[in-house]
Design a protein around this motif. Structure first.
Motif, mmCIF file in Angstrom:
data_model
loop_
_atom_site.group_PDB
_atom_site.id
_atom_site.type_symbol
_atom_site.label_atom_id
_atom_site.label_comp_id
_atom_site.label_asym_id
_atom_site.label_seq_id
_atom_site.Cartn_x
_atom_site.Cartn_y
_atom_site.Cartn_z
ATOM 1 N N SER A 1 0.822 -1.207 0.000
ATOM 2 C CA SER A 1 0.000 0.000 0.000
ATOM 3 C C SER A 1 0.856 1.257 0.000
ATOM 4 O O SER A 1 0.512 2.262 -0.642
ATOM 5 C CB SER A 1 -0.941 0.000 1.212
ATOM 6 O OG SER A 1 -1.899 -1.029 1.106
ATOM 7 N N ASP B 1 -5.974 -0.892 -4.775
ATOM 8 C CA ASP B 1 -5.345 -1.372 -3.543
ATOM 9 C C ASP B 1 -6.325 -2.283 -2.803
ATOM 10 O O ASP B 1 -7.294 -1.810 -2.221
ATOM 11 C CB ASP B 1 -4.942 -0.175 -2.667
ATOM 12 C CG ASP B 1 -4.070 -0.587 -1.490
ATOM 13 O OD1 ASP B 1 -3.662 -1.762 -1.419
ATOM 14 O OD2 ASP B 1 -3.789 0.274 -0.625
ATOM 15 N N SER C 1 -3.024 -4.522 -6.078
ATOM 16 C CA SER C 1 -2.455 -5.254 -4.943
ATOM 17 C C SER C 1 -3.503 -6.211 -4.408
ATOM 18 O O SER C 1 -4.684 -5.865 -4.295
ATOM 19 C CB SER C 1 -1.997 -4.296 -3.839
ATOM 20 O OG SER C 1 -3.093 -3.751 -3.127
#
Length: 282
Positions: A43, A175, A207
């Motif tokens: 992150s 994210d 991610s």
């Protein structure tokens, strides 16, 4: 063209070294997954690429489409120009619950219309039509009149994706976009992101914790550990045994099932695999 370039990027928060000398390059039109256990720096890296954080100085640099956006820990003039070309999805969806779904999607236009129109919520008929088309593309056109608060989690994330479509960005960064979703909703979101990458040529960086999605949807995966990149290569290399080698007991955090069959639109994998740091000799 290189869409994202990160060079010698480091970041410390107090006594925690969140990033340590990150070097990274992602080409225009790539679809890349970023994995790592909690606290690995995923992150933090995403926030630096998006211009929400700045490195600790030195000779660090972040560029978007070859335009430097930060260097030496300072924002550069190019950051403002390139911001409209980068859209971000978060796990929390970031919709305004009391506003209609359509209005939330139209927020994606704010960087491309006069400020006064954005302030007063004045959108043209063509802009509204474009927003409804974006909602149709993600499969939720019928809810455009509803308040965002009435949507399920999966629908809210799809509305957030529709917002990025009307933003017309060239890079989409997500994210943990499916971390709070049920499996069916998660697959739907990943199918949409894959279609956006394939059809529109938008560079996608996501991610994830769920390695099975990395294996299925992404030709390339970057793995992080302790603020460093420890693997950069084809997602097919992410076997359970290899992940155990990279992460040890922490690999259990990824909930590692057997890899599912390859996605029918799975792109050819990169020919080169990087294994960095202490793992080069493994």
């Amino acid at each position: 063209m290189t869409a994202i370039s990160v060079s010698r990027l480091s970041k410390r928060f107090g006594t925690t070294q969140a990033l340590s000398g990150i070097d990274l390059s992602i080409g225009s039109g790539e679809m890349v997954c970023l994995i790592g256990a909690s606290g690995s720096g995923k992150s933090t890296l995403i926030r630096h690429i998006a211009g929400l954080e700045f490195g600790d100085g030195g000779d660090s640099r972040v560029s978007i489409f070859n335009v430097p956006t930060q260097a030496g820990g300072r924002r550069l003039p190019g950051a403002r120009t390139m911001r409209r070309d980068v859209s971000i999805l978060f796990q929390q969806f970031n919709l305004v619950s009391r506003l209609s779904v359509l209005t939330n999607v139209l927020v994606g236009k704010l960087g491309r219309i006069p400020r006064w129109r954005g302030t007063f919520g004045v959108f043209s008929a063509s802009e509204k039509s474009e927003a409804r088309s974006a909602l149709a593309r993600v499969g939720i056109e019928k809810v455009w009149r509803q308040r965002a608060s009435t949507l399920s989690g999966g629908q809210q994330q799809r509305a957030a994706i529709a917002r990025t479509l009307v933003q017309k960005s060239r890079i989409l960064i997500a994210d943990e976009p499916i971390a709070s979703l049920d499996p069916a909703s998660a697959r739907r979101v990943m199918d949409i992101l894959s279609d956006i990458n394939r059809t529109d040529g938008i560079t996608v960086l996501v991610s994830l914790h769920q390695v099975e999605y990395a294996r299925r949807y992404f030709p390339r995966t970057i793995a992080m550990r302790d603020g460093q990149i420890v693997f950069d290569g084809p997602s097919s290399a992410l076997t359970n045994a290899f992940l155990s080698e990279l992460y040890g007991a922490a690999s259990e955090e990824f909930v590692l099932p057997e890899a599912p069959a390859a996605h029918p639109d799975h792109r050819p994998e990169p020919a080169v695999t990087k294994r960095l740091g202490a793992f080069e000799a493994a």
